[in-house]
Design a protein around this motif. Structure first.
Motif, PDB file in Angstrom:
ATOM      1  N   VAL A  19      28.847  -8.933   5.570  1.00  0.00           N
ATOM      2  CA  VAL A  19      27.804  -8.473   4.652  1.00  0.00           C
ATOM      3  C   VAL A  19      28.501  -8.218   3.326  1.00  0.00           C
ATOM      4  CG1 VAL A  19      26.035  -6.740   4.206  1.00  0.00           C
ATOM      5  CG2 VAL A  19      26.559  -7.430   6.569  1.00  0.00           C
ATOM      6  N   ARG A  20      28.179  -9.011   2.327  1.00  0.00           N
ATOM      7  CA  ARG A  20      28.837  -8.903   1.026  1.00  0.00           C
ATOM      8  C   ARG A  20      28.196  -7.850   0.138  1.00  0.00           C
ATOM      9  NH1 ARG A  20      33.685 -10.514   2.060  1.00  0.00           N
ATOM     10  NH2 ARG A  20      33.754 -12.617   2.849  1.00  0.00           N
ATOM     11  N   THR A  21      26.883  -7.802   0.115  1.00  0.00           N
ATOM     12  CA  THR A  21      26.200  -6.809  -0.725  1.00  0.00           C
ATOM     13  C   THR A  21      24.920  -6.329  -0.049  1.00  0.00           C
ATOM     14  OG1 THR A  21      24.929  -8.464  -1.949  1.00  0.00           O
ATOM     15  CG2 THR A  21      27.015  -7.792  -2.911  1.00  0.00           C
ATOM     16  N   VAL A  22      24.627  -5.063  -0.264  1.00  0.00           N
ATOM     17  CA  VAL A  22      23.320  -4.467   0.021  1.00  0.00           C
ATOM     18  C   VAL A  22      23.044  -3.579  -1.185  1.00  0.00           C
ATOM     19  CG1 VAL A  22      21.931  -2.991   1.512  1.00  0.00           C
ATOM     20  CG2 VAL A  22      23.683  -4.472   2.531  1.00  0.00           C
ATOM     21  N   SER A  23      21.969  -3.869  -1.899  1.00  0.00           N
ATOM     22  CA  SER A  23      21.677  -3.075  -3.097  1.00  0.00           C
ATOM     23  C   SER A  23      21.298  -1.655  -2.711  1.00  0.00           C
ATOM     24  CB  SER A  23      20.565  -3.727  -3.911  1.00  0.00           C
ATOM     25  OG  SER A  23      19.343  -3.693  -3.202  1.00  0.00           O
ATOM     26  N   ASP A  24      21.544  -0.731  -3.621  1.00  0.00           N
ATOM     27  CA  ASP A  24      21.263   0.688  -3.370  1.00  0.00           C
ATOM     28  C   ASP A  24      19.806   0.956  -3.022  1.00  0.00           C
ATOM     29  OD1 ASP A  24      23.908   1.386  -3.754  1.00  0.00           O
ATOM     30  OD2 ASP A  24      23.626   1.927  -5.867  1.00  0.00           O
ATOM     31  N   ASP A  25      18.896   0.119  -3.540  1.00  0.00           N
ATOM     32  CA  ASP A  25      17.468   0.312  -3.259  1.00  0.00           C
ATOM     33  C   ASP A  25      16.979  -0.539  -2.083  1.00  0.00           C
ATOM     34  OD1 ASP A  25      17.497  -2.214  -4.383  1.00  0.00           O
ATOM     35  OD2 ASP A  25      16.096  -1.724  -6.016  1.00  0.00           O
ATOM     36  N   TYR A  26      17.892  -1.201  -1.389  1.00  0.00           N
ATOM     37  CA  TYR A  26      17.579  -2.029  -0.225  1.00  0.00           C
ATOM     38  C   TYR A  26      16.643  -3.190  -0.556  1.00  0.00           C
ATOM     39  CZ  TYR A  26      19.882   1.226   2.888  1.00  0.00           C
ATOM     40  OH  TYR A  26      20.817   1.989   3.516  1.00  0.00           O
ATOM     41  N   ARG A  27      16.676  -3.667  -1.759  1.00  0.00           N
ATOM     42  CA  ARG A  27      15.812  -4.787  -2.149  1.00  0.00           C
ATOM     43  C   ARG A  27      16.554  -6.119  -2.134  1.00  0.00           C
ATOM     44  NH1 ARG A  27      11.162  -2.632  -4.561  1.00  0.00           N
ATOM     45  NH2 ARG A  27      11.012  -0.519  -3.765  1.00  0.00           N
ATOM     46  N   HIS A  28      17.885  -6.098  -1.993  1.00  0.00           N
ATOM     47  CA  HIS A  28      18.671  -7.332  -1.991  1.00  0.00           C
ATOM     48  C   HIS A  28      19.872  -7.178  -1.080  1.00  0.00           C
ATOM     49  CE1 HIS A  28      22.009  -9.886  -3.544  1.00  0.00           C
ATOM     50  NE2 HIS A  28      21.067 -10.803  -3.421  1.00  0.00           N
ATOM     51  N   ALA A  29      20.161  -8.246  -0.353  1.00  0.00           N
ATOM     52  CA  ALA A  29      21.376  -8.286   0.465  1.00  0.00           C
ATOM     53  C   ALA A  29      21.888  -9.722   0.482  1.00  0.00           C
ATOM     54  CB  ALA A  29      21.095  -7.813   1.885  1.00  0.00           C
ATOM     55  N   ARG A  30      23.199  -9.857   0.633  1.00  0.00           N
ATOM     56  CA  ARG A  30      23.835 -11.174   0.758  1.00  0.00           C
ATOM     57  C   ARG A  30      24.813 -11.115   1.923  1.00  0.00           C
ATOM     58  NH1 ARG A  30      25.080 -15.955  -1.831  1.00  0.00           N
ATOM     59  NH2 ARG A  30      27.182 -16.743  -1.407  1.00  0.00           N
ATOM     60  N   VAL A  31      24.726 -12.129   2.777  1.00  0.00           N
ATOM     61  CA  VAL A  31      25.548 -12.215   3.976  1.00  0.00           C
ATOM     62  C   VAL A  31      26.216 -13.584   3.991  1.00  0.00           C
ATOM     63  CG1 VAL A  31      25.521 -12.086   6.495  1.00  0.00           C
ATOM     64  CG2 VAL A  31      23.899 -10.740   5.164  1.00  0.00           C
ATOM     65  N   GLU A  32      27.489 -13.619   4.408  1.00  0.00           N
ATOM     66  CA  GLU A  32      28.222 -14.881   4.490  1.00  0.00           C
ATOM     67  C   GLU A  32      28.798 -15.064   5.885  1.00  0.00           C
ATOM     68  OE1 GLU A  32      29.764 -15.154  -0.128  1.00  0.00           O
ATOM     69  OE2 GLU A  32      31.225 -14.827   1.461  1.00  0.00           O
ATOM     70  N   LEU A  33      28.965 -16.314   6.243  1.00  0.00           N
ATOM     71  CA  LEU A  33      29.586 -16.692   7.501  1.00  0.00           C
ATOM     72  C   LEU A  33      30.594 -17.796   7.201  1.00  0.00           C
ATOM     73  CD1 LEU A  33      29.803 -16.770  10.616  1.00  0.00           C
ATOM     74  CD2 LEU A  33      27.843 -18.323  10.608  1.00  0.00           C
ATOM     75  N   ARG A  34      31.859 -17.476   7.402  1.00  0.00           N
ATOM     76  CA  ARG A  34      32.915 -18.470   7.234  1.00  0.00           C
ATOM     77  C   ARG A  34      33.143 -19.166   8.557  1.00  0.00           C
ATOM     78  NH1 ARG A  34      37.554 -16.031   3.262  1.00  0.00           N
ATOM     79  NH2 ARG A  34      36.134 -15.630   1.547  1.00  0.00           N
ATOM     80  N   GLN A  35      33.429 -20.440   8.470  1.00  0.00           N
ATOM     81  CA  GLN A  35      33.654 -21.207   9.686  1.00  0.00           C
ATOM     82  C   GLN A  35      35.077 -20.995  10.199  1.00  0.00           C
ATOM     83  OE1 GLN A  35      32.833 -25.372   9.307  1.00  0.00           O
ATOM     84  NE2 GLN A  35      32.458 -25.587  11.487  1.00  0.00           N
ATOM     85  N   HIS A  36      35.164 -20.659  11.477  1.00  0.00           N
ATOM     86  CA  HIS A  36      36.443 -20.461  12.161  1.00  0.00           C
ATOM     87  C   HIS A  36      36.390 -21.211  13.489  1.00  0.00           C
ATOM     88  CE1 HIS A  36      37.677 -17.228   9.417  1.00  0.00           C
ATOM     89  NE2 HIS A  36      36.451 -16.757   9.532  1.00  0.00           N
ATOM     90  N   TRP A  37      37.507 -21.291  14.162  1.00  0.00           N
ATOM     91  CA  TRP A  37      37.546 -21.962  15.464  1.00  0.00           C
ATOM     92  C   TRP A  37      36.636 -21.277  16.474  1.00  0.00           C
ATOM     93  CZ3 TRP A  37      38.965 -19.213  19.730  1.00  0.00           C
ATOM     94  CH2 TRP A  37      39.657 -18.022  19.507  1.00  0.00           C
ATOM     95  N   TYR A  38      36.430 -19.951  16.328  1.00  0.00           N
ATOM     96  CA  TYR A  38      35.656 -19.201  17.312  1.00  0.00           C
ATOM     97  C   TYR A  38      34.153 -19.169  17.038  1.00  0.00           C
ATOM     98  CZ  TYR A  38      36.508 -15.572  13.788  1.00  0.00           C
ATOM     99  OH  TYR A  38      36.606 -14.869  12.617  1.00  0.00           O
ATOM    100  N   ASN A  39      33.707 -19.739  15.910  1.00  0.00           N
ATOM    101  CA  ASN A  39      32.260 -19.785  15.675  1.00  0.00           C
ATOM    102  C   ASN A  39      31.763 -21.208  15.425  1.00  0.00           C
ATOM    103  OD1 ASN A  39      33.012 -20.178  12.989  1.00  0.00           O
ATOM    104  ND2 ASN A  39      32.362 -18.148  12.327  1.00  0.00           N
ATOM    105  N   ARG A  40      32.512 -22.159  15.956  1.00  0.00           N
ATOM    106  CA  ARG A  40      32.094 -23.567  15.891  1.00  0.00           C
ATOM    107  C   ARG A  40      31.436 -23.947  17.213  1.00  0.00           C
ATOM    108  NH1 ARG A  40      37.518 -26.203  13.266  1.00  0.00           N
ATOM    109  NH2 ARG A  40      37.245 -25.194  11.253  1.00  0.00           N
ATOM    110  N   ASN A  41      30.531 -24.911  17.116  1.00  0.00           N
ATOM    111  CA  ASN A  41      29.916 -25.414  18.334  1.00  0.00           C
ATOM    112  C   ASN A  41      30.704 -26.619  18.859  1.00  0.00           C
ATOM    113  OD1 ASN A  41      29.132 -27.633  16.762  1.00  0.00           O
ATOM    114  ND2 ASN A  41      27.035 -26.901  16.509  1.00  0.00           N
ATOM    115  N   PHE A  42      30.171 -27.299  19.837  1.00  0.00           N
ATOM    116  CA  PHE A  42      30.854 -28.403  20.506  1.00  0.00           C
ATOM    117  C   PHE A  42      31.206 -29.549  19.561  1.00  0.00           C
ATOM    118  CE2 PHE A  42      30.912 -32.169  23.307  1.00  0.00           C
ATOM    119  CZ  PHE A  42      31.902 -31.761  24.202  1.00  0.00           C
TER     120      PHE A  42
END
Length: 157
Positions: A27-50
């Motif tokens: 979770v990169r950001t959550v605004s103080d008023d809870y009106r905006h958030a940004r989430v990232e997912l980096r690819q790693h060996w443990y979150n790849r599919n087949f």
């Protein structure tokens, strides 16, 4: 009852919450008023599919709690807010770092308040595209949130 927690505390807690931590979700950001958030997912060996792209469960998980939490915090203590339904459409293979942005605007909150003013439940769909570094949508997540005003407590009880 909605938990009162600062946006920065929520961000820190979510970043060590096992479903996010062990999937590589940040979770990169959550605004103080809870009106905006940004989430990232980096690819790693443990979150790849087949086939070597992002695991669909991780893509879905990165969007899971935000619409409910943001709506709950923005409306305040007088409302019951729950996740009701969800769906995901995989648009193209996700590779590298992907991100999801959540924006809750005043017009949506006013629609929810108006729809629940008489005590009725309201079901609201939110859409969240998950985008890759080039800005292409790799998945589209829809979440349905249940909202209802809390019943007033009986003063004589």
């Amino acid at each position: 009852m909605a938990r009162k927690v600062s946006a920065s505390t929520l961000r820190r807690v979510l970043n060590v919450w096992p479903p996010f931590l062990f999937a590589g979700i940040r979770v990169r950001t959550v605004s103080d008023d809870y009106r905006h958030a940004r989430v990232e997912l980096r690819q790693h060996w443990y979150n790849r599919n087949f086939v070597g792209t992002h695991f669909g469960g991780s893509l879905f998980a990165m969007t899971d709690p935000f619409w409910m939490i943001m709506t709950m915090q923005a409306l305040g203590d007088g409302y019951i807010v729950w996740d009701k339904a969800a769906e995901i459409e995989f648009v193209k293979p996700g590779r590298g770092t992907v991100a999801a942005e959540f924006r809750l605007d005043d017009a949506v909150l006013e629609q929810i308040r108006a729809a629940t003013a008489g005590g009725d439940k309201h079901l609201r769909w939110f859409e969240t595209p998950i985008s890759d570094a080039e800005g292409d949508t790799v998945a589209l997540v829809r979440k349905q949130v249940y909202v209802r005003r809390k019943k007033p407590r009986d003063a004589t009880a």
